[in-house]
Design a protein around this motif. Structure first.
Motif, mmCIF file in Angstrom:
data_model
loop_
_atom_site.group_PDB
_atom_site.id
_atom_site.type_symbol
_atom_site.label_atom_id
_atom_site.label_comp_id
_atom_site.label_asym_id
_atom_site.label_seq_id
_atom_site.Cartn_x
_atom_site.Cartn_y
_atom_site.Cartn_z
ATOM 1 N N VAL A 5 -6.997 -2.618 3.768
ATOM 2 C CA VAL A 5 -6.625 -3.614 2.764
ATOM 3 C C VAL A 5 -7.812 -4.528 2.462
ATOM 4 O O VAL A 5 -8.044 -4.908 1.302
ATOM 5 C CB VAL A 5 -5.398 -4.415 3.232
ATOM 6 C CG1 VAL A 5 -5.085 -5.548 2.255
ATOM 7 C CG2 VAL A 5 -4.186 -3.503 3.368
ATOM 8 N N ILE A 11 1.692 -1.996 -6.781
ATOM 9 C CA ILE A 11 1.817 -1.018 -5.699
ATOM 10 C C ILE A 11 2.837 0.049 -6.092
ATOM 11 O O ILE A 11 3.913 -0.266 -6.620
ATOM 12 C CB ILE A 11 2.253 -1.707 -4.389
ATOM 13 C CG1 ILE A 11 1.236 -2.793 -3.989
ATOM 14 C CG2 ILE A 11 2.402 -0.691 -3.262
ATOM 15 C CD1 ILE A 11 1.693 -3.673 -2.835
ATOM 16 N N LEU A 62 -0.218 -4.881 2.216
ATOM 17 C CA LEU A 62 -0.905 -5.032 0.926
ATOM 18 C C LEU A 62 -0.351 -6.215 0.141
ATOM 19 O O LEU A 62 -1.111 -7.033 -0.392
ATOM 20 C CB LEU A 62 -0.718 -3.760 0.096
ATOM 21 C CG LEU A 62 -1.851 -2.743 0.040
ATOM 22 C CD1 LEU A 62 -1.376 -1.497 -0.687
ATOM 23 C CD2 LEU A 62 -3.087 -3.312 -0.644
ATOM 24 N N ARG A 84 2.766 -1.054 2.340
ATOM 25 C CA ARG A 84 3.088 -1.892 1.176
ATOM 26 C C ARG A 84 3.200 -3.367 1.563
ATOM 27 O O ARG A 84 2.677 -4.252 0.869
ATOM 28 C CB ARG A 84 4.401 -1.431 0.552
ATOM 29 C CG ARG A 84 4.850 -2.264 -0.648
ATOM 30 C CD ARG A 84 6.293 -2.010 -1.008
ATOM 31 N NE ARG A 84 7.185 -2.376 0.095
ATOM 32 C CZ ARG A 84 8.479 -2.072 0.126
ATOM 33 N NH1 ARG A 84 9.027 -1.381 -0.865
ATOM 34 N NH2 ARG A 84 9.226 -2.436 1.148
ATOM 35 N N ARG A 108 -1.448 -9.615 1.540
ATOM 36 C CA ARG A 108 -2.881 -9.918 1.356
ATOM 37 C C ARG A 108 -3.263 -9.983 -0.124
ATOM 38 O O ARG A 108 -4.097 -10.797 -0.518
ATOM 39 C CB ARG A 108 -3.682 -8.828 2.069
ATOM 40 C CG ARG A 108 -5.171 -8.893 1.914
ATOM 41 C CD ARG A 108 -5.806 -9.899 2.871
ATOM 42 N NE ARG A 108 -7.231 -9.707 2.959
ATOM 43 C CZ ARG A 108 -8.119 -10.130 2.053
ATOM 44 N NH1 ARG A 108 -7.705 -10.778 0.990
ATOM 45 N NH2 ARG A 108 -9.403 -9.916 2.222
ATOM 46 N N ILE A 148 -10.069 -2.692 0.100
ATOM 47 C CA ILE A 148 -9.473 -2.649 -1.240
ATOM 48 C C ILE A 148 -9.615 -4.007 -1.927
ATOM 49 O O ILE A 148 -9.920 -4.092 -3.124
ATOM 50 C CB ILE A 148 -7.996 -2.205 -1.140
ATOM 51 C CG1 ILE A 148 -7.939 -0.700 -0.842
ATOM 52 C CG2 ILE A 148 -7.221 -2.537 -2.407
ATOM 53 C CD1 ILE A 148 -6.556 -0.173 -0.557
ATOM 54 N N VAL A 187 -2.569 0.131 -6.563
ATOM 55 C CA VAL A 187 -2.737 0.953 -5.363
ATOM 56 C C VAL A 187 -1.569 1.931 -5.254
ATOM 57 O O VAL A 187 -0.399 1.540 -5.381
ATOM 58 C CB VAL A 187 -2.812 0.093 -4.087
ATOM 59 C CG1 VAL A 187 -2.928 0.979 -2.849
ATOM 60 C CG2 VAL A 187 -3.988 -0.867 -4.160
#
Length: 690
Positions: A146, A187, A178, A175, A181, A149, A157
């Motif tokens: 993460v 997503i 992600l 998920r 953050r 990314i 994503v």
């Protein structure tokens, strides 16, 4: 006013808008505005509202289909997207299935994956083929990925982990990390987008969903805002590729379901016409500005599939495109529309498509800067089109520009004049479409001579008569509103959603309780999507399982009644599979175990009732409104063709070919081998003379 419904279809060249109010239909075609597609919708909406004498605020429902999702995938202009997958599976979308779609091409080049390798990330943890956790996955495993990314600045994503269709706990954990953050990143989970076996297809589908999600979410949000500014406060629904309607919110979450939404509306439109005429074997032919779509409709129901391909790169060959694993109406689509560009290849052969002039700049005859000849230019030079009344007179066509482009691109190379070059282009595009129809029929074990063609789309009635001659099809129906057929189809479609899941089960391990629970869960999931659109109507559930003999590479769909699905019996499942397998392949295989791989439930509102047409026999000749020179392929020369106004033809009146039947949004060409009769519902019925 009780109900004012608007159907909108954004195509590669035109945006079609249809409004239905008090039993009357009003339609228009406007050029698609690529930079802001919603502009064409607003323009078209005002035009049809003016025709109907209503205000935009009076619209009670909007149903929309679009090629934006498809075009974004084909043109590779989606969001900056990352894929998170299981360690060891980073290259699945690049390795594909390792099959060669052209066996003997030594220089075969596989299509590039949607995401290059540096945009694909892996996490540890592993789920096995039964759904059990082999290796745990923790937040500490995910956080470094993460962080990478976040540093790279991705907009979207895709999360696709191995066997997540059986156990989605690892995908949901990724998920959650992600979302904590990077709350602004979109997503997509493969266990939600396409919870099916075969990781290549599943990973590719979730990547495609993530890739177009920001684009589609932005567009749908802008559209809703623009409509609100115009005083339109009604619900907006989207046509999905399976032939049903979903809410705008669901479409924004699962935009990959919108791929092929426009063509799906056309198939629904053709199925509705087939029901009116009691036709059990129909070949749907939809030709617009960019592509031509051909679909087999049996027993008034379009054929469906679980997987289809976008952007085939190698002569439209199966396997050369991008597989999308979602429910879809099964059709063949080729780059053969009115805007498809013609050229001469290295072997001095005329080629047409797949490149299209679109609406910007459009064919040479549009006078908008296009210098290369398109199919529309050939049709104009051959006398099929009236330059002063194209698209209801909204676009003036320039025949001199068409002739110059045809001579420059084709005539000078092949020593042809403009008419010969135009004839060559028209014959090539017609033969391309005929070949696509033949292949599609052979793949489905069908003989097209038993079929009736239903043609719609702005360019289809110009070419359908010749296509019938090439295919040996004796009857052709061109329904009213053919030029905007897909948009009308949206207004005929039910609210529906298909939920499916891969759970592997052999008949020797048949578990009725597990099956009942699984199908009940799928039924509840599909019903929930439909209830987002319609809280009142009854819902019909359609059950299907995909079965094969153990060891086979692919399965066949088996339909079940609700009784068979909710009270599963191994003997019934086996008997249904053997019957359908024998029908497809000629015989069953003795002594082999049978297995189920995918379970599916489609929830749908009931289709609107369809009244049968009392078909009229030909009575008197229609009165011609004029004549014009038109090229006749039967004699390879220009002939004098009578012109008829579709609106002036009364029930039972006929026009014998060669003839032209004109209307605002399209033109019907009646070949010299056919005679056209006006039916009570407004359909023009073309049959072989005699």
């Amino acid at each position: 006013m009780s109900s004012v419904r608007l159907g909108v279809d954004i195509g590669g060249t035109f945006t079609d808008v249809v409004l239905e109010a008090d039993g009357e239909s009003y339609s228009t075609k406007v050029l698609t505005t690529y930079a802001a597609p919603e502009n064409a919708i607003i323009d078209g909406m005002h035009q049809v509202c003016t025709k109907a004498g209503v205000m935009p605020a009076d619209v009670t429902q909007i149903i929309h289909g679009t090629t934006l999702a498809t075009n974004a995938l084909i043109e590779r202009r989606g969001a900056k997207t990352a894929l998170i997958t299981t360690e060891g599976f980073r290259d699945v979308i690049e390795m594909r299935t390792e099959s060669r779609f052209e066996q003997y091409d030594l220089n075969l080049v596989l299509p590039d994956p949607l995401l290059p390798r540096q945009m694909r990330y892996t996490v540890p943890g592993r789920i096995d083929a039964t759904g059990a956790e082999l290796k745990p996955l923790t937040r500490a495993d995910i956080e470094p990925v993460v962080d990478a990314i976040a540093q790279a600045g991705y907009e979207s994503v895709a999360i696709g982990l191995i066997h997540s269709y059986l156990n989605d706990s690892h995908e949901k954990l990724v998920r959650d990390v992600l979302a904590d953050r990077l709350p602004d990143v979109m997503i997509s989970l493969s266990s939600e987008v396409s919870p099916q076996m075969r990781e290549y297809e599943r990973f590719n589908t979730v990547v495609a969903n993530a890739y177009i999600k920001p684009l589609m979410k932005s567009y749908l949000g802008r559209l809703k805002g623009r409509l609100a500014d115009e005083g339109v406060g009604c619900n907006i629904f989207l046509m999905h590729s399976g032939g049903g309607i979903i809410s705008l919110e669901n479409a924004a979450d699962f935009p990959v379901r919108l791929v092929e939404s426009g063509p799906a509306g056309g198939a629904v439109f053709a199925a509705h016409i087939a029901a009116r005429y009691g036709l059990d074997k129909v070949l749907s032919f939809d030709m617009g500005g960019t592509t031509a779509k051909i679909c087999l409709i049996k027993n008034q129901t379009p054929k469906t599939s679980r997987v289809f391909e976008v952007a085939r790169t190698y002569r439209f060959k199966k396997g050369s495109g991008m597989p999308i694993s979602i429910p879809v109406i099964d059709m063949v689509e080729i780059g053969a529309g009115g805007g498809s560009l013609a050229h001469v290849d290295a072997m001095r052969q005329i080629r047409v498509g797949p490149e299209s002039a679109g609406s910007e700049p459009g064919p040479a005859c549009y006078g908008r800067g296009g210098g290369r000849p398109a199919v529309t230019d050939a049709d104009l030079v051959l006398g099929k089109l009236d330059p002063d009344n194209f698209a209801g007179g909204s676009i003036q066509l320039h025949g001199d520009a068409s002739a110059a482009a045809l001579v420059a691109e084709i005539g000078e190379t092949l020593d042809m004049d403009a008419a010969q070059a135009a004839f060559g282009v028209a014959e090539v595009v017609d033969e391309n479409m005929a070949n696509a129809a033949r292949v599609h029929a052979v793949e489905n074990g069908e003989d097209l001579s038993d079929y009736t063609m239903i043609a719609f789309g702005g360019a289809a009635p110009l070419h359908a008569g010749r296509l019938c001659e090439k295919l040996g099809v004796d009857r052709l129906l061109v329904p009213p509103g053919a030029g905007v057929g897909s948009a009308i189809g949206f207004l005929r479609a039910p609210f529906s959603f298909e939920a499916n899941r891969s759970v592997y089960m052999r008949l020797t391990d048949f578990d009725p309780a597990k099956i009942t629970t699984l199908l009940s869960d799928l039924k509840a999931e599909a019903t929930g999507f439909v209830r987002n659109c319609d809280a009142q109507s009854p819902i019909i559930s359609e059950f299907k399982v995909y079965m094969r003999y153990s060891g086979q590479g692919w399965e066949i769909p088996i339909s079940l009644t609700e009784e068979q699905a909710m009270h599963p019996d191994v003997a019934t499942f086996e008997a249904r599979f053997i019957a359908d397998y024998t029908k497809l392949f000629g015989r069953a295989v003795a002594g082999m175990d049978i297995e189920i791989t995918v379970w599916s439930v489609n929830a749908t509102t009931p289709p609107e009732p369809v009244g049968r047409v009392d078909e009229a026999k030909a009575t008197t000749p229609a009165k011609a409104v004029g004549q014009r020179q038109m090229f006749d392929p039967a004699v390879a020369d220009f002939v004098v063709a009578d012109m008829f106004s579709r609106g002036d033809m009364t029930i039972g009146q006929q026009s014998a070919g060669p003839a032209v039947v004109v209307e605002a949004e399209t033109t019907i060409i009646v070949p010299s081998s056919r005679v056209a009769t006006r039916q009570p519902d407004g359909c023009i019925d073309l049959r072989v003379k005699g």
